[in-house]
Scaffold this active site. Structure first.
Site, PDB file in Angstrom:
ATOM      1  N   LYS A  89      -4.956  -9.016  -7.121  1.00  0.00           N
ATOM      2  CA  LYS A  89      -6.191  -9.247  -6.368  1.00  0.00           C
ATOM      3  C   LYS A  89      -7.322  -8.377  -6.905  1.00  0.00           C
ATOM      4  CE  LYS A  89      -5.650  -7.838  -2.296  1.00  0.00           C
ATOM      5  NZ  LYS A  89      -5.721  -7.361  -0.949  1.00  0.00           N
ATOM      6  N   LYS A 117     -10.767  -2.844  -4.372  1.00  0.00           N
ATOM      7  CA  LYS A 117     -11.619  -1.654  -4.386  1.00  0.00           C
ATOM      8  C   LYS A 117     -10.948  -0.500  -5.107  1.00  0.00           C
ATOM      9  CE  LYS A 117     -13.469  -2.370   0.247  1.00  0.00           C
ATOM     10  NZ  LYS A 117     -13.261  -2.036   1.664  1.00  0.00           N
ATOM     11  N   LYS A 144       0.815  -1.216   0.000  1.00  0.00           N
ATOM     12  CA  LYS A 144       0.000   0.000   0.000  1.00  0.00           C
ATOM     13  C   LYS A 144       0.846   1.262   0.000  1.00  0.00           C
ATOM     14  CE  LYS A 144      -4.434  -1.483   1.810  1.00  0.00           C
ATOM     15  NZ  LYS A 144      -5.508  -1.228   2.773  1.00  0.00           N
TER      16      LYS A 144
HETATM   17  P1  AMP Z   1     -11.124  -4.726   2.998  1.00  0.00           P
HETATM   18  O1  AMP Z   1     -11.953  -4.318   1.857  1.00  0.00           O
HETATM   19  O2  AMP Z   1      -9.659  -4.602   2.716  1.00  0.00           O
HETATM   20  O3  AMP Z   1     -11.537  -4.131   4.295  1.00  0.00           O
HETATM   21  O4  AMP Z   1     -11.368  -6.284   3.128  1.00  0.00           O
HETATM   22  C1  AMP Z   1     -12.528  -6.848   3.745  1.00  0.00           C
HETATM   23  C2  AMP Z   1     -12.440  -8.348   3.720  1.00  0.00           C
HETATM   24  O5  AMP Z   1     -12.507  -8.836   2.366  1.00  0.00           O
HETATM   25  C3  AMP Z   1     -11.149  -8.910   4.312  1.00  0.00           C
HETATM   26  O6  AMP Z   1     -11.438 -10.064   5.076  1.00  0.00           O
HETATM   27  C4  AMP Z   1     -10.326  -9.261   3.102  1.00  0.00           C
HETATM   28  O7  AMP Z   1      -9.428 -10.305   3.357  1.00  0.00           O
HETATM   29  C5  AMP Z   1     -11.401  -9.695   2.103  1.00  0.00           C
HETATM   30  N1  AMP Z   1     -10.969  -9.483   0.710  1.00  0.00           N
HETATM   31  C6  AMP Z   1     -10.635  -8.298   0.137  1.00  0.00           C
HETATM   32  N2  AMP Z   1     -10.296  -8.474  -1.164  1.00  0.00           N
HETATM   33  C7  AMP Z   1     -10.417  -9.805  -1.423  1.00  0.00           C
HETATM   34  C8  AMP Z   1     -10.213 -10.623  -2.593  1.00  0.00           C
HETATM   35  N3  AMP Z   1      -9.823 -10.100  -3.743  1.00  0.00           N
HETATM   36  N4  AMP Z   1     -10.438 -11.961  -2.473  1.00  0.00           N
HETATM   37  C9  AMP Z   1     -10.849 -12.501  -1.287  1.00  0.00           C
HETATM   38  N5  AMP Z   1     -11.055 -11.789  -0.161  1.00  0.00           N
HETATM   39  C10 AMP Z   1     -10.847 -10.462  -0.218  1.00  0.00           C
END
Ligand code: AMP
Ligand code: TRP
Length: 333
Positions: free
Chosen positions: A198, A201, A114
């Site tokens: 990955k 967002k 990041k």
């Molecule tokens: P975040 O949006 O970073 O707060 O992530 C929220 C949850 O979604 C966390 O448990 C991440 O590990 C999961 N997550 C985010 N991106 C992915 C992805 N591309 N594949 C699987 N899990 C994801």
């Protein structure tokens, strides 16, 4: 045995199919088990480790709560709240940051990704982000933490921090070391445009992800444009590592339909991608469209969403403020 579940999602907009399949789908299953006590947190303090527009942040906090509810988390059974409403999180993070070692944080790969090339310009918050995450979990004595694969390292750090705190303050087992709950398969959904990255967002291309607010046509269009390779659909899993796009799309198919990768491979063995994509689109729409419609309906009712977050915060505060008093006592305050 009943489990104490804690997990968090950042309100940084564009919640996507990766968030759903990697994390939220699992939250819903855990919510549905009678004995589980679940706390699902909209981690707004984590969100501001990178710059957020205040108005957007407010909207995204509500949207994340709406996504939890629309996906099937019942706010009467589980606690849904936003982190900034419970002051113990920030307090506990400070205390734990005095226990954590710089060497441990220097190993965190998410910070390296990041922060990018210019680490000097990253916020201190982005660097100490995993310590705040440990505070979230440890305040609730969580036994299990459902997350996607990318959070594994942060959970290992959380366990180290808990053990060091217990050692330093001579309080064996006081902070409970949580177990990660990471799905064995499909815990890492990749971008539809580049299967080496990955699904995220923050990817500038909206075509790289299926947003949970996408409608039917947007989903169909994104699957149609998803990157593939020129060969027919694979016939065995052993070659998937050489065909990452096929692997990713088949994983999405398998995860949405709750079937094994092997079964999906057999279903489409040797067929054209176009035929597979049609089916894939269909099943994603079937799953995501009702969620997307419900998110949009809930977003129109800001008062309802705010009341859920307020009620959730009160319940969370009762648990967290008790723990932080004990923590302060141990520290000598
Ligand atoms: P975040 O949006 O970073 O707060 O992530 C929220 C949850 O979604 C966390 O448990 C991440 O590990 C999961 N997550 C985010 N991106 C992915 C992805 N591309 N594949 C699987 N899990 C994801
Ligand atoms: N760091 C997590 C992510 O980006 C979000 C998060 C914050 C979290 N606090 C947490 C996840 C506590 C699980 C438990 O995905």
């Amino acid at each position: 045995m009943s489990k104490k579940i804690f997990s968090g999602v950042q309100p940084t907009g564009n919640l996507h199919l990766g968030n759903y399949l990697g994390a939220i789908k699992n939250f819903v299953e855990l919510n549905n088990k009678i004995d589980n006590e679940c706390v699902f947190c909209v981690v707004d303090l984590h969100a501001i480790t990178t710059k957020q527009e205040p108005k957007e942040l407010k909207k995204n906090i509500r949207e994340t709560a709406a996504t939890f509810i629309a996906s099937g988390i019942d706010p009467k059974k589980s606690i849904i709240f936003n982190q900034s409403m419970v002051s113990a999180h920030a307090e506990c993070a400070w205390i734990l940051s005095c226990v954590s070692r710089i060497g441990w944080l220097n190993r965190m790969t998410q910070f390296k990704e990041k922060a990018g090339k210019d680490k000097e310009k990253a916020s201190i918050g982005l660097y100490s982000y995993p310590v705040l995450m440990a505070a979230d979990i440890l305040l609730y004595d969580a036994t299990h933490v459902p997350v996607g694969d990318d959070q594994k390292q942060h959970l290992e750090l959380c366990r180290d921090i808990a053990q060091k705190f217990n050692n330093d303050f001579n309080a064996p087992e006081f902070l409970r070391t949580p177990e990660p709950l990471i799905q064995k398969e499909f815990s890492r959904i990749m971008s539809l445009k580049d299967a080496q990255k990955k699904m995220s967002k923050s990817d500038p291309s909206d075509l790289s992800r299926i947003n949970l607010t996408d409608d039917k046509d947007q989903i169909a269009n994104k699957i149609k444009k998803a990157k593939t390779d020129p060969l027919p659909m694979p016939s065995e899993s052993s070659i998937l590592s050489k065909r990452p796009e096929a692997e990713n799309l088949l994983s999405i198919y398998s995860s949405v339909t709750n079937q094994s990768l092997e079964k999906s491979i057999n279903e489409f063995n040797g067929k054209n991608f176009s035929e597979f994509k049609e089916k894939l689109s269909e099943i994603i729409i079937e799953k995501i469209e009702p969620i997307s419609k419900e998110i949009k309906r809930l977003l129109k009712d800001e008062r309802y969403l705010d009341s859920i977050l307020l009620e959730g915060s009160k319940k969370a505060d009762r648990i967290a403020s008790k723990k932080i008093i004990e923590i302060k006592e141990l520290v000598g305050f």
